[in-house]
Design a protein around this motif. Structure first.
Motif, PDB file in Angstrom:
ATOM      1  N   ASN A 111      47.410  92.756  23.910  1.00 20.36           N
ATOM      2  CA  ASN A 111      47.856  94.159  23.498  1.00 20.36           C
ATOM      3  C   ASN A 111      47.258  95.301  24.108  1.00 20.36           C
ATOM      4  O   ASN A 111      46.031  95.528  23.438  1.00 20.36           O
ATOM      5  CB  ASN A 111      48.021  94.030  22.162  1.00 20.36           C
ATOM      6  N   GLY A 135      41.400  95.353  15.859  1.00 20.35           N
ATOM      7  CA  GLY A 135      41.975  94.005  15.204  1.00 20.35           C
ATOM      8  C   GLY A 135      40.921  93.332  14.432  1.00 20.35           C
ATOM      9  O   GLY A 135      39.911  93.118  14.692  1.00 20.35           O
ATOM     10  N   VAL A 193      38.000  93.634  18.656  1.00 20.75           N
ATOM     11  CA  VAL A 193      38.234  92.762  17.534  1.00 20.75           C
ATOM     12  C   VAL A 193      36.936  92.342  16.949  1.00 20.75           C
ATOM     13  O   VAL A 193      35.989  92.432  17.417  1.00 20.75           O
ATOM     14  CB  VAL A 193      38.760  91.341  17.966  1.00 20.75           C
ATOM     15  N   ILE A 234      45.072  97.454  21.289  1.00 18.92           N
ATOM     16  CA  ILE A 234      43.829  96.795  20.723  1.00 18.92           C
ATOM     17  C   ILE A 234      42.608  97.022  21.485  1.00 18.92           C
ATOM     18  O   ILE A 234      42.410  96.536  22.839  1.00 18.92           O
ATOM     19  CB  ILE A 234      44.135  95.345  20.548  1.00 18.92           C
ATOM     20  N   THR A 286      44.845 101.639   7.743  1.00 15.77           N
ATOM     21  CA  THR A 286      44.869 100.195   7.994  1.00 15.77           C
ATOM     22  C   THR A 286      46.265  99.735   7.931  1.00 15.77           C
ATOM     23  O   THR A 286      47.231 100.060   7.342  1.00 15.77           O
ATOM     24  CB  THR A 286      43.943  99.437   6.798  1.00 15.77           C
ATOM     25  N   LYS A 332      43.329 100.667  18.306  1.00 19.31           N
ATOM     26  CA  LYS A 332      43.375  99.825  17.305  1.00 19.31           C
ATOM     27  C   LYS A 332      42.232  98.818  17.355  1.00 19.31           C
ATOM     28  O   LYS A 332      41.916  98.480  18.548  1.00 19.31           O
ATOM     29  CB  LYS A 332      44.515  99.277  17.101  1.00 19.31           C
ATOM     30  N   GLN A 387      46.825  84.757  17.281  1.00 18.64           N
ATOM     31  CA  GLN A 387      46.338  86.252  17.092  1.00 18.64           C
ATOM     32  C   GLN A 387      45.648  87.010  17.982  1.00 18.64           C
ATOM     33  O   GLN A 387      45.710  87.791  18.633  1.00 18.64           O
ATOM     34  CB  GLN A 387      46.267  86.175  15.412  1.00 18.64           C
ATOM     35  N   THR A 402      49.020  93.447   9.812  1.00 17.95           N
ATOM     36  CA  THR A 402      50.028  92.826  10.542  1.00 17.95           C
ATOM     37  C   THR A 402      50.354  91.486  10.106  1.00 17.95           C
ATOM     38  O   THR A 402      51.317  90.878  10.523  1.00 17.95           O
ATOM     39  CB  THR A 402      49.395  92.709  12.244  1.00 17.95           C
ATOM     40  N   SER A 407      44.401  92.198   9.935  1.00 21.81           N
ATOM     41  CA  SER A 407      44.660  93.557   9.970  1.00 21.81           C
ATOM     42  C   SER A 407      44.353  94.233  11.246  1.00 21.81           C
ATOM     43  O   SER A 407      43.655  93.802  12.025  1.00 21.81           O
ATOM     44  CB  SER A 407      44.066  94.327   8.714  1.00 21.81           C
ATOM     45  N   GLU A 408      44.933  95.730  11.427  1.00 18.70           N
ATOM     46  CA  GLU A 408      44.779  96.452  12.420  1.00 18.70           C
ATOM     47  C   GLU A 408      44.178  97.622  12.267  1.00 18.70           C
ATOM     48  O   GLU A 408      45.058  98.300  11.303  1.00 18.70           O
ATOM     49  CB  GLU A 408      45.791  96.375  13.498  1.00 18.70           C
ATOM     50  N   TRP A 436      46.152  89.809  20.687  1.00 16.10           N
ATOM     51  CA  TRP A 436      45.287  91.045  20.499  1.00 16.10           C
ATOM     52  C   TRP A 436      44.839  91.076  22.078  1.00 16.10           C
ATOM     53  O   TRP A 436      44.468  92.246  22.486  1.00 16.10           O
ATOM     54  CB  TRP A 436      44.282  90.792  19.612  1.00 16.10           C
TER      55      TRP A 436
END
Length: 385
Positions: free
Chosen positions: A56, A25, A62, A59, A2, A23, A49, A5, A14-15, A53
């Motif tokens: 990104n 999210g 989620v 990621i 883990t 990853k 956020q 972030t 967290s990611e 994500w």
């Protein structure tokens, strides 16, 4: 593994790093005492956020969940809204506009998120919580899931995209649930397409572990399929634990509501529904308790039919919610249920027959010119479109 972030009091981010480096999210609503009720600070943390994500490339998906075992999210944290409306009755309040604008922007982002979004809808999922869950691509419900749109009791209406998803339920269901605020279980949620998978809450860690072993790629469609395959494989082993659907037990009279000619007829039909059990009895009691104005709003939303554009639904709802904040019915409903808790709301009108159509017309009129609507650019690639 883990990699944290950001940690904030009301939302934990967290990611999780999967085996192949991609990853996941994770956002956890972190207000157990309020059953993770959605506050403006929560929304203001989630919005940037989630956007980050989305953009990104590392990621893959989620996960949205609630802290504790009692609730994903029990609704909007409306006490601040109440105090604002109470201090300035009969006026449009900037805080009310800000709260709903940001909440609906977040809901819309989840609806239109291209990557998979998994919502773990355990326990209580109501109001604002349902707004977060309804638009997710993968919606899990558990044995304790209790989903409801109880806004009739507070003089608001099923917002957070309700004008979109109520119209897409099986015949009669949207009208019944909107007017009664009836609490539904996991099987009901799947039946009316507010959930996709039934998985017991004690299997959540197993799901998390399995997510980390998936070989996530860069193809969004394939990532969606990989998540669906995983959840379906686990659901197949646990379906015998799914509760019986309450809606199916009363499906015939609920379906018949779609053919009632007007609101009074629909309400009379609900109160006359046969084979009353405790679930239906509570639904009837909630209908009798609720705001006559809200009943009219729900009925008109269903009469308007399916909007072809999701963003238009949220634009309509924002104007409607801000108008409700001005009218006074909303603040009175919150007072009676949550502030004084006397459960004796003094609604503006005694029954649906007493509500002038002009009052409902006013509620459905936008407080802003189209170009100045706070959600004017929602769903548009270029702001000037």
């Amino acid at each position: 593994m883990t990699e944290t972030t950001q940690n904030a009091a009301v939302v934990l981010f967290s990611e999780l790093v999967a085996e192949n480096g991609k990853k996941i999210g994770v956002a956890t609503l972190n207000s157990e005492k309020s059953l993770n009720a959605l506050s403006l600070p929560m929304v203001e943390l989630l919005l940037p956020q989630m956007q980050q994500w989305k953009e990104n490339p590392d990621i893959a998906m989620v996960l949205l969940q609630g802290a504790g075992d009692k609730a994903f999210c029990a609704g909007g944290d409306i006490r601040d809204l109440y105090h604002t409306m109470k201090a300035n009755p009969g006026t449009f309040q900037p805080y009310v506009t800000e709260f709903f604008t940001k909440e609906y922007t977040l809901d819309y982002l989840i609806h239109t998120f291209d990557k998979p979004v998994l919502v773990w809808g355990n326990g209580i999922v109501m109001g604002g919580g349902l707004g977060l869950m309804a638009g997710a691509s993968h919606r899990v419900v558990t044995a304790t899931s209790r989903i409801a749109m109880p806004e009739m009791a507070i003089g608001l209406y099923p917002d957070v995209g309700g004008s979109w998803f109520l119209n897409r339920m099986p015949a009669g269901c949207g009208l019944f649930l909107g007017l009664t605020g009836a609490s539904i279980n996991a099987a009901d949620a799947k039946f009316i397409d507010l959930a996709d998978f039934f998985i017991p809450h004690d299997k959540r860690q197993r799901v998390l572990d399995a997510l980390l072993s998936i070989r996530w790629g860069n193809t969004v469609v394939l990532n969606h399929q990989k998540l669906s395959d995983l959840l379906m494989s686990i659901e197949t082993q646990t379906l015998n634990q799914q509760p019986a659907s309450q809606i199916r037990l009363h499906q015939a009279p609920i379906t018949a509501l779609a053919n009632t000619p007007n609101l009074p007829a629909a309400m009379t039909a609900i109160l006359a529904m046969p084979n009353e059990d405790s679930w239906l009895g509570k639904a009837k009691a909630s209908l009798k308790y609720g705001s006559p104005i809200t009943a009219h709003i729900v009925y008109r939303l269903l009469q308007l039919g399916q909007s072809k554009i999701l963003a238009d639904s949220f634009r309509l709802e924002l104007g409607l919610s801000v108008q409700c904040g001005k009218l006074g019915e909303f603040s009175e409903g919150v007072r009676a249920l949550l502030i004084d808790k006397d459960q004796q709301p003094r609604w503006l009108y005694a029954d649906v027959a007493s509500v002038p159509e002009t009052v409902i017309d006013e509620l459905f009129s936008s407080p802003w010119p189209a170009s100045e609507h706070p959600l004017a650019t929602l769903g548009r690639i270029y702001p000037h479109q």
